[in-house]
Scaffold this motif. Structure first.
Motif, PDB file in Angstrom:
ATOM      1  N   VAL A 132       0.918  -1.202   0.050  1.00  0.00           N
ATOM      2  CA  VAL A 132       0.011   0.109  -0.034  1.00  0.00           C
ATOM      3  C   VAL A 132       0.958   1.351   0.067  1.00  0.00           C
ATOM      4  O   VAL A 132       1.993   1.179   0.372  1.00  0.00           O
ATOM      5  N   SER A 133       0.254   2.176  -0.682  1.00  0.00           N
ATOM      6  CA  SER A 133       0.929   3.611  -0.379  1.00  0.00           C
ATOM      7  C   SER A 133       2.391   3.612  -1.237  1.00  0.00           C
ATOM      8  O   SER A 133       3.422   4.194  -0.719  1.00  0.00           O
ATOM      9  N   GLY A 134       2.456   2.693  -2.257  1.00  0.00           N
ATOM     10  CA  GLY A 134       3.853   2.910  -2.954  1.00  0.00           C
ATOM     11  C   GLY A 134       4.842   1.913  -2.557  1.00  0.00           C
ATOM     12  O   GLY A 134       5.755   2.084  -3.004  1.00  0.00           O
ATOM     13  N   GLN A 135       4.757   1.412  -1.391  1.00  0.00           N
ATOM     14  CA  GLN A 135       5.678   0.458  -0.705  1.00  0.00           C
ATOM     15  C   GLN A 135       5.579  -0.891  -1.692  1.00  0.00           C
ATOM     16  O   GLN A 135       4.810  -1.038  -2.566  1.00  0.00           O
ATOM     17  N   SER A 136       6.855  -1.605  -1.736  1.00  0.00           N
ATOM     18  CA  SER A 136       7.050  -2.718  -2.550  1.00  0.00           C
ATOM     19  C   SER A 136       8.092  -3.763  -1.372  1.00  0.00           C
ATOM     20  O   SER A 136       8.522  -3.188  -0.633  1.00  0.00           O
ATOM     21  N   PHE A 137       7.857  -4.877  -1.626  1.00  0.00           N
ATOM     22  CA  PHE A 137       8.516  -5.857  -0.780  1.00  0.00           C
ATOM     23  C   PHE A 137       9.230  -6.944  -1.704  1.00  0.00           C
ATOM     24  O   PHE A 137       8.450  -7.508  -2.565  1.00  0.00           O
ATOM     25  N   SER A 138      10.329  -7.178  -1.250  1.00  0.00           N
ATOM     26  CA  SER A 138      11.127  -8.201  -1.945  1.00  0.00           C
ATOM     27  C   SER A 138      10.778  -9.491  -1.344  1.00  0.00           C
ATOM     28  O   SER A 138      10.650  -9.716   0.029  1.00  0.00           O
ATOM     29  N   VAL A 139      10.329 -10.731  -1.983  1.00  0.00           N
ATOM     30  CA  VAL A 139       9.897 -11.718  -1.611  1.00  0.00           C
ATOM     31  C   VAL A 139      10.736 -12.866  -2.175  1.00  0.00           C
ATOM     32  O   VAL A 139      11.228 -12.997  -3.411  1.00  0.00           O
ATOM     33  N   VAL A 140      10.701 -14.045  -1.614  1.00  0.00           N
ATOM     34  CA  VAL A 140      11.290 -15.135  -1.959  1.00  0.00           C
ATOM     35  C   VAL A 140      10.404 -16.320  -1.510  1.00  0.00           C
ATOM     36  O   VAL A 140       9.991 -16.574  -0.174  1.00  0.00           O
TER      37      VAL A 140
END
Length: 194
Positions: A132-140
């Motif tokens: 939300v709100s332009g955040q991004s998350f790196s995931v594996v």
């Protein structure tokens, strides 16, 4: 205005598409290693300093082996190979990482800080997902991540230094880093790291 939390539930979202939501995950085969620190042997005042040093050394050792420290949660660190940083030889890189952290010169080990490791290799998805709100998350995401967590926990509970499965476990055996193998009830061959 009232309580809005019950107005939208996951069942309201099922079957709907969200055209603006691009996951951007890439499917690869990779290796993951989980390193757990047994905090019970530490005094409360020692925890922050010991964990800070541990995380720094794990991160540096992973980077030297072309791995990425993907998460730290409490006393658990997870490192992955062949995710955001391509590493076609992820099995040998993960094995080399395990041999490096098992040496007392790379990770402080002894009476005051005990570490346990779990490693596995297999299919995984990696990339970034939007928040939300332009955040991004790196995931594996993948079974090998879950397996490495389980193996590290089992190593700690059984008092062995580490456990490995999949191709990384078999490669550890060819590199003479194992002290035997076990056949678990689920049919998985698990190698005991020494």
């Amino acid at each position: 205005q009232g309580d809005w939390s019950s107005d939208v539930c996951s069942s309201d979202l099922s079957g709907r598409s969200f055209p603006g939501l691009q996951l951007g995950l890439v499917s690869r085969t990779g290796t993951t290693a989980t390193v757990r620190v047994a905090l019970s042997a530490l005094q409360e005042t020692e925890v922050f300093e010991s964990l800070s040093e541990h995380i720094m050394k794990i991160s540096l050792t992973a980077r030297r082996m072309r791995g990425v420290l993907i998460t730290v949660l409490s006393s658990v660190s997870i490192v992955a190979w062949n995710t955001s940083v391509p590493c076609p030889d992820h099995i040998s890189a993960g094995t080399h990482f395990l041999s490096m952290i098992s040496q007392t010169g790379d990770i402080p080990e002894g009476d005051d800080l005990q570490i346990h490791a779990g490693a596995s290799s297999g299919p995984l998805l990696s990339g970034n997902i939007p928040g939300v709100s332009g955040q991004s998350f790196s995931v594996v995401i993948g079974g090998c991540v879950d397996s490495s967590l389980t193996l590290a926990e089992k190593a700690q509970l059984t008092g062995v230094w580490g456990l490995a499965s999949g191709e990384v476990g078999a490669f550890c055996a060819t590199e003479r880093l194992t002290g035997g193998q076990q056949l678990w009830e689920c049919g998985t061959v698990v190698y005991v790291l020494k």
